[in-house]
Write a protein that holds these residues in place. Structure first.
Motif, short mmCIF file in Angstrom:
data_model
loop_
_atom_site.label_atom_id
_atom_site.label_comp_id
_atom_site.label_asym_id
_atom_site.label_seq_id
_atom_site.Cartn_x
_atom_site.Cartn_y
_atom_site.Cartn_z
N VAL A 144 86.42 -5.69 59.88
CA VAL A 144 87.35 -5.20 58.88
C VAL A 144 86.63 -4.43 57.79
O VAL A 144 87.09 -3.38 57.33
CB VAL A 144 88.16 -6.37 58.27
N GLY A 145 85.50 -4.94 57.38
CA GLY A 145 84.75 -4.26 56.34
C GLY A 145 84.29 -2.88 56.74
O GLY A 145 84.03 -2.03 55.91
N GLY A 146 84.21 -2.65 58.04
CA GLY A 146 83.78 -1.34 58.51
C GLY A 146 82.27 -1.30 58.71
O GLY A 146 81.76 -0.53 59.50
N LYS A 147 81.56 -2.17 58.03
CA LYS A 147 80.11 -2.22 58.18
C LYS A 147 79.73 -2.96 59.47
O LYS A 147 80.50 -3.74 60.00
CB LYS A 147 79.52 -2.99 56.99
N ALA B 247 92.42 -23.95 54.80
CA ALA B 247 93.80 -23.69 55.20
C ALA B 247 93.89 -22.82 56.44
O ALA B 247 94.79 -22.01 56.58
CB ALA B 247 94.58 -23.06 54.06
N LEU B 248 92.98 -23.02 57.37
CA LEU B 248 93.02 -22.25 58.62
C LEU B 248 93.08 -20.76 58.37
O LEU B 248 93.99 -20.08 58.85
CB LEU B 248 94.22 -22.66 59.45
N CYS C 162 93.41 -12.81 55.62
CA CYS C 162 91.95 -12.74 55.69
C CYS C 162 91.52 -11.98 56.95
O CYS C 162 92.30 -11.83 57.89
CB CYS C 162 91.37 -14.14 55.69
N PRO C 163 90.30 -11.48 56.96
CA PRO C 163 89.82 -10.68 58.09
C PRO C 163 90.00 -11.35 59.44
O PRO C 163 90.36 -10.69 60.42
CB PRO C 163 88.33 -10.51 57.77
N ASP D 242 95.02 -10.79 65.15
CA ASP D 242 96.26 -10.11 65.49
C ASP D 242 96.00 -8.88 66.36
O ASP D 242 96.76 -8.60 67.29
CB ASP D 242 97.01 -9.71 64.23
N HIS D 243 94.95 -8.16 66.06
CA HIS D 243 94.64 -6.97 66.86
C HIS D 243 94.34 -7.35 68.30
O HIS D 243 94.86 -6.78 69.24
CB HIS D 243 93.44 -6.24 66.27
#
Lengths: 122, 122
Positions: free
Chosen positions: B118-121, A14-15, A20-21, A27-28
């Motif tokens: 995102v996980g930071g790792k 679903a793209l 999700c990450p 977005d960032h």
DNA sequence: CCGTATCCCAGATGATACTG
DNA sequence: CAGTATCATCTGGGATACGG
């Protein structure tokens, strides 16, 4: 064109599911200011004041916010020097530079086509 | 990295002045939904209903709005068939496909690095 | 099925003033 | 110089209902 989009689909039919990450980072990076700040930093290390002037139209609040987000993403490194007056420098991290190898070609394309697109003429 | 950013700077010392075409198009393409819709269309022509399901989480309003913007930018073509029930298909234009050659590598990079970021790792 | 119209809210953004 | 704090604003975006 049929690129390796299939690779992306392999992870997520679903793209990229909502939240999700990939979407978060997208977005960032793709946000109104993210691209411009990253672009400004691809010139090399920059001080706060330089960035503020370089990214025309950005407010102090958004510059601070954008830099903090990008720093949190490990794309930008912040270095503060204990001097008076204060001096703080921002630079791309290795990961940030890696990102720019993909981002800059895109921006160049947009810059090349923007006039056609907005002008309505083709 | 020192890419050909200088080329971009040549046009505009201040990283594209506020409200210039480049920034406008950048916002359209890089917006929260623009990338995802374009990505969905890079699979080929898609019907409205498919797009809505493919781009998980998008509302009808934003799908309509995003498609209209991209159509206005000449990146997406809309074809309505005078049938009952209605059938409408969306596809990338030549310009849209050209854009995707720059956009997809970026998205792939993000997809590859998003978990780390995102996980930071690292 | 393919949308458009309307209402509404949260968060993004901007302007300004103030501090270390 | 390099931010933070605060307040006001504005638009993106979601939910819902309705029209072609």
């Amino acid at each position: 064109m049929s690129v390796s989009l299939a690779d992306l689909r392999g992870r997520d039919q679903a793209l990229f599911s909502d939240g999700c990450p990939t979407r978060v980072v997208l977005d960032h990076v793709m946000g109104k200011w993210g691209v411009l700040v990253l672009l400004a930093l691809s010139d090399g290390t920059q001080r706060w004041g330089v960035l503020r002037r370089s990214v025309a139209g950005i407010s102090e609040k958004m510059l601070a916010s954008t830099l903090k987000t990008l720093e949190g993403d490990g794309l930008v490194a912040r270095t503060a020097y204990p001097e008076v007056p204060p001096r703080v420098e921002y630079a791309l991290t290795d990961r940030g530079r890696d990102l720019m190898t993909r981002l800059i070609p895109l921006v160049e394309w947009v810059a090349d086509n923007a006039d056609d697109i907005v002008g309505g003429k083709a």
